[in-house]
Design an enzyme around this catalytic site. Structure first.
Site, mmCIF file in Angstrom:
data_model
loop_
_atom_site.group_PDB
_atom_site.id
_atom_site.type_symbol
_atom_site.label_atom_id
_atom_site.label_comp_id
_atom_site.label_asym_id
_atom_site.label_seq_id
_atom_site.Cartn_x
_atom_site.Cartn_y
_atom_site.Cartn_z
ATOM 1 N N HIS A 1 0.840 -1.209 0.000
ATOM 2 C CA HIS A 1 0.000 0.000 0.000
ATOM 3 C C HIS A 1 0.871 1.253 0.000
ATOM 4 O O HIS A 1 1.466 1.602 1.015
ATOM 5 C CB HIS A 1 -0.885 -0.030 1.264
ATOM 6 C CG HIS A 1 -1.891 1.066 1.349
ATOM 7 N ND1 HIS A 1 -3.075 0.910 2.026
ATOM 8 C CD2 HIS A 1 -1.915 2.340 0.869
ATOM 9 C CE1 HIS A 1 -3.788 2.030 1.953
ATOM 10 N NE2 HIS A 1 -3.091 2.917 1.266
ATOM 11 N N HIS B 1 1.442 5.316 -2.233
ATOM 12 C CA HIS B 1 0.971 6.290 -3.225
ATOM 13 C C HIS B 1 2.191 6.879 -3.937
ATOM 14 O O HIS B 1 2.998 7.557 -3.299
ATOM 15 C CB HIS B 1 0.166 7.391 -2.533
ATOM 16 C CG HIS B 1 -1.052 6.860 -1.822
ATOM 17 N ND1 HIS B 1 -2.276 6.734 -2.428
ATOM 18 C CD2 HIS B 1 -1.215 6.381 -0.560
ATOM 19 C CE1 HIS B 1 -3.149 6.220 -1.571
ATOM 20 N NE2 HIS B 1 -2.524 5.996 -0.425
ATOM 21 N N LEU B 2 2.335 6.561 -5.217
ATOM 22 C CA LEU B 2 3.471 7.082 -5.985
ATOM 23 C C LEU B 2 3.103 8.360 -6.751
ATOM 24 O O LEU B 2 3.971 9.003 -7.338
ATOM 25 C CB LEU B 2 4.012 6.011 -6.938
ATOM 26 C CG LEU B 2 4.594 4.763 -6.262
ATOM 27 C CD1 LEU B 2 5.110 3.763 -7.301
ATOM 28 C CD2 LEU B 2 5.713 5.121 -5.278
ATOM 29 N N ASP C 1 -9.081 3.402 -2.601
ATOM 30 C CA ASP C 1 -8.404 3.984 -1.437
ATOM 31 C C ASP C 1 -8.352 5.512 -1.488
ATOM 32 O O ASP C 1 -8.163 6.111 -2.533
ATOM 33 C CB ASP C 1 -6.988 3.443 -1.290
ATOM 34 C CG ASP C 1 -6.348 3.938 -0.013
ATOM 35 O OD1 ASP C 1 -6.976 3.811 1.038
ATOM 36 O OD2 ASP C 1 -5.237 4.496 -0.074
ATOM 37 N N ASN D 1 -5.342 6.085 -6.848
ATOM 38 C CA ASN D 1 -5.952 7.420 -6.780
ATOM 39 C C ASN D 1 -5.050 8.488 -7.386
ATOM 40 O O ASN D 1 -4.689 9.476 -6.762
ATOM 41 C CB ASN D 1 -6.348 7.780 -5.340
ATOM 42 C CG ASN D 1 -5.190 7.781 -4.373
ATOM 43 O OD1 ASN D 1 -4.159 7.153 -4.621
ATOM 44 N ND2 ASN D 1 -5.329 8.488 -3.273
ATOM 45 N N PHE E 1 -4.141 14.965 4.281
ATOM 46 C CA PHE E 1 -3.794 13.824 5.130
ATOM 47 C C PHE E 1 -2.626 13.061 4.506
ATOM 48 O O PHE E 1 -2.586 12.868 3.296
ATOM 49 C CB PHE E 1 -4.986 12.868 5.226
ATOM 50 C CG PHE E 1 -6.204 13.440 5.899
ATOM 51 C CD1 PHE E 1 -6.301 13.430 7.282
ATOM 52 C CD2 PHE E 1 -7.250 13.969 5.152
ATOM 53 C CE1 PHE E 1 -7.442 13.942 7.917
ATOM 54 C CE2 PHE E 1 -8.393 14.483 5.777
ATOM 55 C CZ PHE E 1 -8.485 14.468 7.158
ATOM 56 N N ASP F 1 1.466 2.746 3.538
ATOM 57 C CA ASP F 1 0.570 3.846 3.142
ATOM 58 C C ASP F 1 1.391 5.127 2.925
ATOM 59 O O ASP F 1 0.956 6.231 3.277
ATOM 60 C CB ASP F 1 -0.557 4.071 4.165
ATOM 61 C CG ASP F 1 -1.673 4.972 3.611
ATOM 62 O OD1 ASP F 1 -1.632 5.333 2.417
ATOM 63 O OD2 ASP F 1 -2.581 5.325 4.383
ATOM 64 N N ASN G 1 -4.930 10.003 7.528
ATOM 65 C CA ASN G 1 -6.251 9.372 7.507
ATOM 66 C C ASN G 1 -6.124 7.889 7.150
ATOM 67 O O ASN G 1 -5.582 7.577 6.114
ATOM 68 C CB ASN G 1 -7.151 10.065 6.480
ATOM 69 C CG ASN G 1 -8.590 9.605 6.607
ATOM 70 O OD1 ASN G 1 -9.035 9.241 7.692
ATOM 71 N ND2 ASN G 1 -9.315 9.591 5.508
ATOM 72 N N HIS H 1 3.374 14.469 0.281
ATOM 73 C CA HIS H 1 2.744 15.748 -0.087
ATOM 74 C C HIS H 1 3.838 16.804 -0.175
ATOM 75 O O HIS H 1 4.922 16.634 0.381
ATOM 76 C CB HIS H 1 1.721 16.163 0.974
ATOM 77 C CG HIS H 1 0.486 15.305 0.974
ATOM 78 N ND1 HIS H 1 -0.491 15.413 0.022
ATOM 79 C CD2 HIS H 1 0.095 14.307 1.799
ATOM 80 C CE1 HIS H 1 -1.442 14.529 0.263
ATOM 81 N NE2 HIS H 1 -1.114 13.835 1.331
#
Ligand SMILES: [Zn+2]
Length: 434
Positions: A64, A66-67, A156, A98, A327, A309, A282, A313
């Protein structure tokens, strides 16, 4: 390229139930030979990494992360994200859909795979959307996504709010034997929630999210899994209640697996008070009591795996007032070291920690990408070398990730990834390794 001998390490390979001193020879991208104790390899012409005092284990697998590419390249790209993952000891990462456009179609999945092949330095596997456009209205083309090689399905960032849609997704999951990876949040109950609901949120004047917002959807989707026989994988479990629900569902034979993140295992809501938006995540950081339940769940295998996860950012986004900041925590580069705190406190054994990062997630992705998470002779040479006792200070200035958003910046941690080997190639090496 010469074969590489990693000698005299403590080899921990939970998939093979091995934990003993030994050496590994890597040749042609594979584990060519393993020797136990002081055994020497058959050949003589090779490069050597001396792993005396170090742990040698399978490369970590992250189910899990996020790239952010395509669409949010200011936060992360496949190039920077895979470098950050390699620094964290990961050789395989599964990226969430996402993005913009989202991974709800074959062409975008192909784009990520092609970009990863051209610009990434480790293995990138993809997760497809449950619903078209992540809108929660109609199913994405799950068959085409499965054919394109996704390892599971997830909206997600958002739950699948629509129960009949979740039911159909789980029916398809049973048919294709891939998990629906479930972001469990009752978004009506959590609306406006900035952190965990409790005394601290009240004191800070921030709206809180109660544990029940997570537990309600966990309960619903365990029931839907029971109804359909589909495979639900609970993402980022954070509450005592969710752990208990999953425990009971497993005892009943419901097809559920679950993950927990390093930050939910090691930090509490108190971090929000001291660290502001860098601790805004989150689901939110919870209480001491929840953390204890998560550790217990990890130890009794209610929770199958640890997943980061990783959610990078930009600094500008996180510098906003608390209510406006996004988040997420940038997690790849501190995951192992923060988790080693649990080992040093004897909350979890080193062997079990490594299991939760290697053999256990390998089992979950076995259908789509088999043969990972092991050091068995003949398998792909994905290897991580770590020093359980090396102390270092987190400096986000040194991160390969574009995301510097972590509440651990400046912290002194004990335990460090010393080298990461992907398919026989060294993709990360601490400067102290010759
Ligand atoms: Zn999520």
């Amino acid at each position: 390229m010469k074969p590489l001998l990693i000698q005299n390490g403590r080899i921990i390979d939970p998939g093979q139930k091995r934990d003993e001193p030994g050496s590994l020879l890597i040749a042609g991208g594979k584990i060519a030979w393993a020797g136990w104790g002081k055994e020497s390899p058959p050949e003589t012409d090779y490069d050597v990494i001396d792993a005396e005092g170090l742990v040698v284990c399978p490369g970590f697998i992250d189910l899990h992360c996020h790239l952010r590419q395509p669409g949010f390249e200011g936060r992360e790209t496949i190039a920077t994200g895979t470098r950050a993952a390699a620094r964290g000891g990961f050789t395989t990462v599964c990226c969430m859909p996402n993005t913009e456009p989202p991974l709800d179609n074959k062409a975008t999945v192909e784009f990520v795979k092609d970009t990863a092949a051209a610009e990434g330095i480790i293995r990138v596997l993809t997760i497809g959307c449950v619903s078209r456009g992540r809108m929660g209205e109609e199913l994405a083309e799950m068959g085409a996504l499965a054919a394109a090689g996704v390892i599971g399905f997830s909206d997600d960032g958002e739950p699948v709010k629509n129960s009949p849609l979740m039911r159909r997704a789980l029916e398809y999951s049973r048919y294709c034997k891939l998990p629906v990876i479930d972001h469990c949040e009752d978004t009506d109950l959590s609306r406006g929630g900035q952190m965990n609901e409790g005394e601290i949120s009240a004191g800070l004047g921030l709206q809180g999210t109660p544990n029940a917002a997570e537990d309600i959807i966990v309960a619903r989707d365990l029931l839907l899994s029971e109804l359909t026989g589909g495979w639900v994988h609970i993402a980022h479990t954070t509450t005592e209640g969710a752990v208990e629900l999953i425990r009971r569902a497993k005892a009943k034979g419901i097809q559920v697996t679950a993950e927990v993140t390093p930050h939910h295992l090691t930090l509490t809501e108190k971090m929000v008070k001291s660290h502001g938006t860098s601790a805004k995540v989150n689901p939110p950081l919870r209480t001491e009591q929840d953390v204890k339940a998560l550790i217990q769940g990890l130890n009794d295998n209610t929770i199958d795996i640890i997943a980061t996860d990783h959610a990078p950012h930009t600094e500008a986004e996180k510098r906003q007032p608390f209510e406006l900041a996004p988040f997420g925590i940038s997690g790849f580069e501190t995951a192992l070291a923060s988790l080693m705190g649990l080992v040093h406190r004897k909350d979890i054994s080193l062997v079990n920690l490594i299991n939760k990062l290697t053999a256990a997630p390998a089992k979950i992705i076995d259908k789509s990408c088999g043969g990972l998470g092991t050091l068995a002779t003949g398998s792909t040479a994905d290897v991580t070398i770590l020093d359980p006792n090396r102390e270092w200070t987190v400096d986000t200035g040194e991160f390969a990730s574009k995301g510097k958003n972590t509440p651990l910046d400046g912290d002194r941690l004990k335990g460090k990834v010393m080298a990461t080997i992907y398919g026989g190639n060294i993709v990360y090496k601490d400067e102290s390794i010759k």
